[in-house]
Design a protein around this motif. Structure first.
Motif, PDB file in Angstrom:
ATOM      1  N   ARG A 169      -3.565  -1.219  -9.361  1.00 11.09           N
ATOM      2  CA  ARG A 169      -4.636  -1.855 -10.145  1.00 11.09           C
ATOM      3  C   ARG A 169      -4.242  -3.266 -10.577  1.00 11.09           C
ATOM      4  O   ARG A 169      -5.089  -4.132 -10.737  1.00 11.09           O
ATOM      5  CB  ARG A 169      -4.971  -1.018 -11.374  1.00 11.09           C
ATOM      6  N   SER A 170      -2.938  -3.471 -10.765  1.00  9.89           N
ATOM      7  CA  SER A 170      -2.436  -4.785 -11.177  1.00  9.89           C
ATOM      8  C   SER A 170      -2.197  -5.716  -9.994  1.00  9.89           C
ATOM      9  O   SER A 170      -1.730  -6.839 -10.178  1.00  9.89           O
ATOM     10  CB  SER A 170      -1.124  -4.611 -11.955  1.00  9.89           C
ATOM     11  N   GLY A 171      -2.477  -5.234  -8.782  1.00  8.73           N
ATOM     12  CA  GLY A 171      -2.308  -6.061  -7.589  1.00  8.73           C
ATOM     13  C   GLY A 171      -0.889  -6.110  -7.068  1.00  8.73           C
ATOM     14  O   GLY A 171      -0.540  -7.004  -6.297  1.00  8.73           O
ATOM     15  N   VAL A 172      -0.060  -5.155  -7.470  1.00 10.52           N
ATOM     16  CA  VAL A 172       1.334  -5.113  -7.024  1.00 10.52           C
ATOM     17  C   VAL A 172       1.455  -4.092  -5.885  1.00 10.52           C
ATOM     18  O   VAL A 172       1.119  -2.914  -6.079  1.00 10.52           O
ATOM     19  CB  VAL A 172       2.275  -4.710  -8.187  1.00 10.52           C
ATOM     20  N   PRO A 173       1.919  -4.527  -4.710  1.00 15.02           N
ATOM     21  CA  PRO A 173       2.042  -3.585  -3.598  1.00 15.02           C
ATOM     22  C   PRO A 173       3.075  -2.496  -3.885  1.00 15.02           C
ATOM     23  O   PRO A 173       4.096  -2.741  -4.532  1.00 15.02           O
ATOM     24  CB  PRO A 173       2.530  -4.454  -2.431  1.00 15.02           C
ATOM     25  N   LEU A 174       2.793  -1.300  -3.403  1.00 15.14           N
ATOM     26  CA  LEU A 174       3.749  -0.208  -3.547  1.00 15.14           C
ATOM     27  C   LEU A 174       4.902  -0.399  -2.578  1.00 15.14           C
ATOM     28  O   LEU A 174       4.732  -0.939  -1.489  1.00 15.14           O
ATOM     29  CB  LEU A 174       3.070   1.142  -3.279  1.00 15.14           C
ATOM     30  N   GLN A 175       6.056   0.067  -3.003  1.00 12.37           N
ATOM     31  CA  GLN A 175       7.254   0.041  -2.171  1.00 12.37           C
ATOM     32  C   GLN A 175       7.554   1.471  -1.709  1.00 12.37           C
ATOM     33  O   GLN A 175       6.963   2.428  -2.191  1.00 12.37           O
ATOM     34  CB  GLN A 175       8.434  -0.529  -2.976  1.00 12.37           C
ATOM     35  N   ASP A 176       8.507   1.599  -0.801  1.00 13.61           N
ATOM     36  CA  ASP A 176       8.877   2.927  -0.308  1.00 13.61           C
ATOM     37  C   ASP A 176       9.218   3.880  -1.452  1.00 13.61           C
ATOM     38  O   ASP A 176       8.812   5.044  -1.432  1.00 13.61           O
ATOM     39  CB  ASP A 176      10.062   2.839   0.657  1.00 13.61           C
ATOM     40  N   GLY A 219      -6.983  -7.719  -2.861  1.00 18.06           N
ATOM     41  CA  GLY A 219      -5.801  -8.573  -2.741  1.00 18.06           C
ATOM     42  C   GLY A 219      -4.586  -7.874  -2.138  1.00 18.06           C
ATOM     43  O   GLY A 219      -3.639  -8.534  -1.706  1.00 18.06           O
ATOM     44  N   LEU A 220      -4.608  -6.551  -2.099  1.00 16.27           N
ATOM     45  CA  LEU A 220      -3.470  -5.815  -1.538  1.00 16.27           C
ATOM     46  C   LEU A 220      -3.634  -5.475  -0.058  1.00 16.27           C
ATOM     47  O   LEU A 220      -2.712  -4.931   0.546  1.00 16.27           O
ATOM     48  CB  LEU A 220      -3.240  -4.514  -2.327  1.00 16.27           C
ATOM     49  N   VAL A 221      -4.773  -5.789   0.516  1.00 18.37           N
ATOM     50  CA  VAL A 221      -5.011  -5.429   1.918  1.00 18.37           C
ATOM     51  C   VAL A 221      -3.966  -6.050   2.839  1.00 18.37           C
ATOM     52  O   VAL A 221      -3.438  -5.387   3.737  1.00 18.37           O
ATOM     53  CB  VAL A 221      -6.451  -5.802   2.344  1.00 18.37           C
ATOM     54  N   THR A 222      -3.639  -7.303   2.619  1.00 19.52           N
ATOM     55  CA  THR A 222      -2.656  -7.974   3.478  1.00 19.52           C
ATOM     56  C   THR A 222      -1.322  -7.244   3.458  1.00 19.52           C
ATOM     57  O   THR A 222      -0.687  -7.076   4.504  1.00 19.52           O
ATOM     58  CB  THR A 222      -2.476  -9.443   3.052  1.00 19.52           C
ATOM     59  N   SER A 223      -0.902  -6.766   2.285  1.00 19.08           N
ATOM     60  CA  SER A 223       0.381  -6.052   2.210  1.00 19.08           C
ATOM     61  C   SER A 223       0.334  -4.759   3.016  1.00 19.08           C
ATOM     62  O   SER A 223       1.344  -4.341   3.585  1.00 19.08           O
ATOM     63  CB  SER A 223       0.756  -5.761   0.746  1.00 19.08           C
ATOM     64  N   GLN A 224      -0.836  -4.129   3.101  1.00 23.29           N
ATOM     65  CA  GLN A 224      -0.933  -2.903   3.907  1.00 23.29           C
ATOM     66  C   GLN A 224      -0.782  -3.224   5.390  1.00 23.29           C
ATOM     67  O   GLN A 224      -0.099  -2.508   6.121  1.00 23.29           O
ATOM     68  CB  GLN A 224      -2.247  -2.181   3.639  1.00 23.29           C
ATOM     69  N   PHE A 225      -1.406  -4.288   5.838  1.00 24.93           N
ATOM     70  CA  PHE A 225      -1.255  -4.681   7.245  1.00 24.93           C
ATOM     71  C   PHE A 225       0.183  -5.111   7.541  1.00 24.93           C
ATOM     72  O   PHE A 225       0.687  -4.869   8.635  1.00 24.93           O
ATOM     73  CB  PHE A 225      -2.258  -5.771   7.625  1.00 24.93           C
ATOM     74  N   ASP A 226       0.840  -5.723   6.557  1.00 28.19           N
ATOM     75  CA  ASP A 226       2.252  -6.097   6.730  1.00 28.19           C
ATOM     76  C   ASP A 226       3.136  -4.863   6.874  1.00 28.19           C
ATOM     77  O   ASP A 226       4.143  -4.890   7.588  1.00 28.19           O
ATOM     78  CB  ASP A 226       2.740  -6.931   5.546  1.00 28.19           C
TER      79      ASP A 226
END
Length: 164
Positions: free
Chosen positions: A39-46, A116-123
């Protein structure tokens, strides 16, 4: 499986109805701190995904009948973890272009996952090429056509499921 906005929840709900299966919505099982990060726009890590994947694997393994799970399962090792819990697991990968994904996610106000997190998912995404028992579907296909494709795939003999 697939990135945000690919249509996982829509397909899974329709497929669960068609199969009279239990629907497990993966987003419902993220830890509160992971939901807060997203919700805060921070991508999840492993490390954020590990307990979530464990919970989803446990839920799938506990089902006595058919079950349909929505899960991004972006990396091969995430999918392998789920396959360890459920060796007969079949995976449907919904393929979507980044721009289409962003547009779909932006159209979902109030969802836990912001555009805003979509790019991190594609990465993070490792497309499930050369993995066993994976069906690739285009996101632009209608949900009805997707369900029919999945049902036909599931009905095919196991040795034909992975054929191109």
């Amino acid at each position: 499986m697939g990135v945000a906005g690919s249509g996982k929840s829509t397909l899974a709900a329709a497929l669960a109805r068609a199969l009279r299966a239990t629907l497990i919505e993966g987003d419902d099982h993220h830890l509160p701190q992971s939901q807060h990060k997203m919700r805060s726009g921070v991508p999840l890590q492993d490390a954020d995904r590990e307990p979530w994947l464990g919970r989803l694997g446990d839920l799938l393994a506990a089902e006595l009948g058919p079950a349909v799970l929505t899960c991004s399962a972006l990396k091969r090792r995430y999918r392998e973890r789920l396959r360890t819990a459920v060796p007969a697991l079949r995976t449907v990968y919904i393929d979507i272009a980044p721009d289409a994904s962003r547009a779909r996610v932006a159209a979902r106000p109030g969802h836990v996952f912001p555009a805003g997190l979509v790019t991190s998912q594609f990465d993070t995404l490792e497309v499930p090429t050369d993995e066993p028992h994976v069906l690739h579907l285009p996101a632009q296909q209608t949900p009805s056509d997707q369900v029919q494709a999945v049902l036909q795939w599931l009905a095919a003999p196991l040795n034909q499921r992975d054929a191109p």
